[in-house]
Scaffold this motif. Structure first.
Motif, PDB file in Angstrom:
ATOM      1  N   ILE A   5      90.614   7.941  27.370  1.00 38.48           N
ATOM      2  CA  ILE A   5      91.116   9.276  27.018  1.00 38.48           C
ATOM      3  C   ILE A   5      90.231  10.347  27.651  1.00 38.48           C
ATOM      4  O   ILE A   5      90.731  11.332  28.198  1.00 38.48           O
ATOM      5  N   GLU A   6      88.913  10.149  27.599  1.00 34.20           N
ATOM      6  CA  GLU A   6      88.007  11.113  28.231  1.00 34.20           C
ATOM      7  C   GLU A   6      88.290  11.226  29.722  1.00 34.20           C
ATOM      8  O   GLU A   6      88.372  12.324  30.273  1.00 34.20           O
ATOM      9  N   PHE A   7      88.456  10.087  30.373  1.00 32.64           N
ATOM     10  CA  PHE A   7      88.706  10.081  31.808  1.00 32.64           C
ATOM     11  C   PHE A   7      90.073  10.708  32.118  1.00 32.64           C
ATOM     12  O   PHE A   7      90.209  11.497  33.049  1.00 32.64           O
ATOM     13  N   GLY A   8      91.068  10.369  31.322  1.00 33.94           N
ATOM     14  CA  GLY A   8      92.401  10.943  31.521  1.00 33.94           C
ATOM     15  C   GLY A   8      92.405  12.451  31.360  1.00 33.94           C
ATOM     16  O   GLY A   8      93.024  13.170  32.151  1.00 33.94           O
ATOM     17  N   CYS A   9      91.719  12.940  30.335  1.00 35.86           N
ATOM     18  CA  CYS A   9      91.611  14.391  30.134  1.00 35.86           C
ATOM     19  C   CYS A   9      90.935  15.049  31.331  1.00 35.86           C
ATOM     20  O   CYS A   9      91.392  16.091  31.816  1.00 35.86           O
ATOM     21  N   THR A  10      89.871  14.431  31.809  1.00 37.44           N
ATOM     22  CA  THR A  10      89.127  15.001  32.935  1.00 37.44           C
ATOM     23  C   THR A  10      89.980  15.049  34.192  1.00 37.44           C
ATOM     24  O   THR A  10      90.009  16.063  34.894  1.00 37.44           O
ATOM     25  N   ALA A  15      92.895  18.344  37.978  1.00 34.42           N
ATOM     26  CA  ALA A  15      94.121  18.525  38.760  1.00 34.42           C
ATOM     27  C   ALA A  15      94.806  19.855  38.458  1.00 34.42           C
ATOM     28  O   ALA A  15      95.843  20.163  39.035  1.00 34.42           O
ATOM     29  N   GLY A  16      94.245  20.633  37.543  1.00 35.30           N
ATOM     30  CA  GLY A  16      94.789  21.959  37.270  1.00 35.30           C
ATOM     31  C   GLY A  16      95.456  22.114  35.916  1.00 35.30           C
ATOM     32  O   GLY A  16      96.032  23.160  35.629  1.00 35.30           O
ATOM     33  N   GLY A  17      95.387  21.081  35.096  1.00 36.69           N
ATOM     34  CA  GLY A  17      95.977  21.173  33.771  1.00 36.69           C
ATOM     35  C   GLY A  17      95.221  22.142  32.878  1.00 36.69           C
ATOM     36  O   GLY A  17      94.022  22.345  33.036  1.00 36.69           O
ATOM     37  N   HIS A  18      95.926  22.731  31.941  1.00 37.02           N
ATOM     38  CA  HIS A  18      95.310  23.674  31.002  1.00 37.02           C
ATOM     39  C   HIS A  18      94.718  22.894  29.836  1.00 37.02           C
ATOM     40  O   HIS A  18      95.355  21.990  29.291  1.00 37.02           O
ATOM     41  N   TYR A  19      93.510  23.255  29.450  1.00 37.26           N
ATOM     42  CA  TYR A  19      92.808  22.493  28.427  1.00 37.26           C
ATOM     43  C   TYR A  19      93.569  22.416  27.103  1.00 37.26           C
ATOM     44  O   TYR A  19      93.535  21.397  26.423  1.00 37.26           O
ATOM     45  N   MET A  20      94.289  23.474  26.766  1.00 38.92           N
ATOM     46  CA  MET A  20      95.015  23.466  25.487  1.00 38.92           C
ATOM     47  C   MET A  20      96.157  22.444  25.514  1.00 38.92           C
ATOM     48  O   MET A  20      96.378  21.732  24.534  1.00 38.92           O
ATOM     49  N   ASP A  21      96.861  22.376  26.633  1.00 36.86           N
ATOM     50  CA  ASP A  21      97.951  21.406  26.763  1.00 36.86           C
ATOM     51  C   ASP A  21      97.415  19.979  26.742  1.00 36.86           C
ATOM     52  O   ASP A  21      97.973  19.098  26.088  1.00 36.86           O
ATOM     53  N   ILE A  22      96.344  19.748  27.471  1.00 29.52           N
ATOM     54  CA  ILE A  22      95.776  18.406  27.564  1.00 29.52           C
ATOM     55  C   ILE A  22      95.267  17.949  26.202  1.00 29.52           C
ATOM     56  O   ILE A  22      95.520  16.818  25.778  1.00 29.52           O
ATOM     57  N   ALA A  23      94.557  18.825  25.508  1.00 28.14           N
ATOM     58  CA  ALA A  23      94.033  18.473  24.187  1.00 28.14           C
ATOM     59  C   ALA A  23      95.175  18.160  23.221  1.00 28.14           C
ATOM     60  O   ALA A  23      95.110  17.183  22.456  1.00 28.14           O
ATOM     61  N   VAL A  25      98.251  17.081  23.931  1.00 28.36           N
ATOM     62  CA  VAL A  25      98.901  15.820  24.295  1.00 28.36           C
ATOM     63  C   VAL A  25      98.088  14.623  23.797  1.00 28.36           C
ATOM     64  O   VAL A  25      98.649  13.630  23.331  1.00 28.36           O
ATOM     65  N   HIS A  26      96.776  14.718  23.888  1.00 28.74           N
ATOM     66  CA  HIS A  26      95.908  13.613  23.483  1.00 28.74           C
ATOM     67  C   HIS A  26      95.533  13.658  22.002  1.00 28.74           C
ATOM     68  O   HIS A  26      94.850  12.754  21.508  1.00 28.74           O
ATOM     69  N   GLY A  27      95.971  14.701  21.319  1.00 34.39           N
ATOM     70  CA  GLY A  27      95.707  14.799  19.881  1.00 34.39           C
ATOM     71  C   GLY A  27      94.242  14.998  19.539  1.00 34.39           C
ATOM     72  O   GLY A  27      93.752  14.456  18.553  1.00 34.39           O
ATOM     73  N   ILE A  28      93.551  15.795  20.360  1.00 31.54           N
ATOM     74  CA  ILE A  28      92.128  16.042  20.113  1.00 31.54           C
ATOM     75  C   ILE A  28      91.894  17.546  19.996  1.00 31.54           C
ATOM     76  O   ILE A  28      92.714  18.354  20.431  1.00 31.54           O
ATOM     77  N   SER A  29      90.764  17.899  19.427  1.00 30.12           N
ATOM     78  CA  SER A  29      90.425  19.314  19.278  1.00 30.12           C
ATOM     79  C   SER A  29      89.906  19.882  20.605  1.00 30.12           C
ATOM     80  O   SER A  29      89.572  19.133  21.529  1.00 30.12           O
ATOM     81  N   GLU A  30      89.823  21.202  20.671  1.00 34.30           N
ATOM     82  CA  GLU A  30      89.279  21.847  21.858  1.00 34.30           C
ATOM     83  C   GLU A  30      87.832  21.423  22.081  1.00 34.30           C
ATOM     84  O   GLU A  30      87.423  21.140  23.211  1.00 34.30           O
ATOM     85  N   THR A  31      87.066  21.335  21.007  1.00 31.29           N
ATOM     86  CA  THR A  31      85.669  20.913  21.112  1.00 31.29           C
ATOM     87  C   THR A  31      85.568  19.494  21.657  1.00 31.29           C
ATOM     88  O   THR A  31      84.752  19.222  22.540  1.00 31.29           O
ATOM     89  N   ALA A  32      86.404  18.595  21.142  1.00 33.40           N
ATOM     90  CA  ALA A  32      86.405  17.211  21.632  1.00 33.40           C
ATOM     91  C   ALA A  32      86.803  17.154  23.099  1.00 33.40           C
ATOM     92  O   ALA A  32      86.262  16.357  23.872  1.00 33.40           O
ATOM     93  N   PHE A  33      87.745  17.998  23.489  1.00 36.43           N
ATOM     94  CA  PHE A  33      88.170  18.050  24.889  1.00 36.43           C
ATOM     95  C   PHE A  33      86.995  18.403  25.784  1.00 36.43           C
ATOM     96  O   PHE A  33      86.720  17.713  26.762  1.00 36.43           O
ATOM     97  N   TRP A  34      86.285  19.483  25.471  1.00 36.42           N
ATOM     98  CA  TRP A  34      85.181  19.914  26.331  1.00 36.42           C
ATOM     99  C   TRP A  34      84.039  18.920  26.325  1.00 36.42           C
ATOM    100  O   TRP A  34      83.379  18.715  27.354  1.00 36.42           O
TER     101      TRP A  34
END
Length: 77
Positions: A5-10, A15-23, A25-34
């Motif tokens: 999941i970490e690698f997929g988010c990265t 590739a230009g995805g927005h962090y809010m959309d990615i988080a 989709v993966h069901g994680i918080s903004e903090t977990a995303f970063w």
């Protein structure tokens, strides 16, 4: 968080995805995303920084020729 999941988010973020959309989709918080992004980038730098980002390759004629060949193949000459 699983490494996949970490690698997929990265990858999606690089590739230009927005962090809010990615988080979302993966069901994680903004903090977990970063945290995932930073952990993955750090792991990639630890593993590949010297070979891919270090200055040593610029002094190796064979390595420079390989880089030049790859560049020519991908940019049409």
């Amino acid at each position: 968080m699983p490494f996949a999941i970490e690698f997929g988010c990265t990858l999606r973020w690089l590739a230009g995805g927005h962090y809010m959309d990615i988080a979302k989709v993966h069901g994680i918080s903004e903090t977990a995303f970063w945290r995932a992004i930073h952990a993955t980038i750090l792991a990639l730098l630890i593993e590949y920084a010297e070979d891919e980002l270090g200055d040593a390759k610029f002094y190796d004629v064979d390595r420079l020729q390989a880089i030049e060949k790859t560049f020519r193949e991908h940019n049409g000459g």
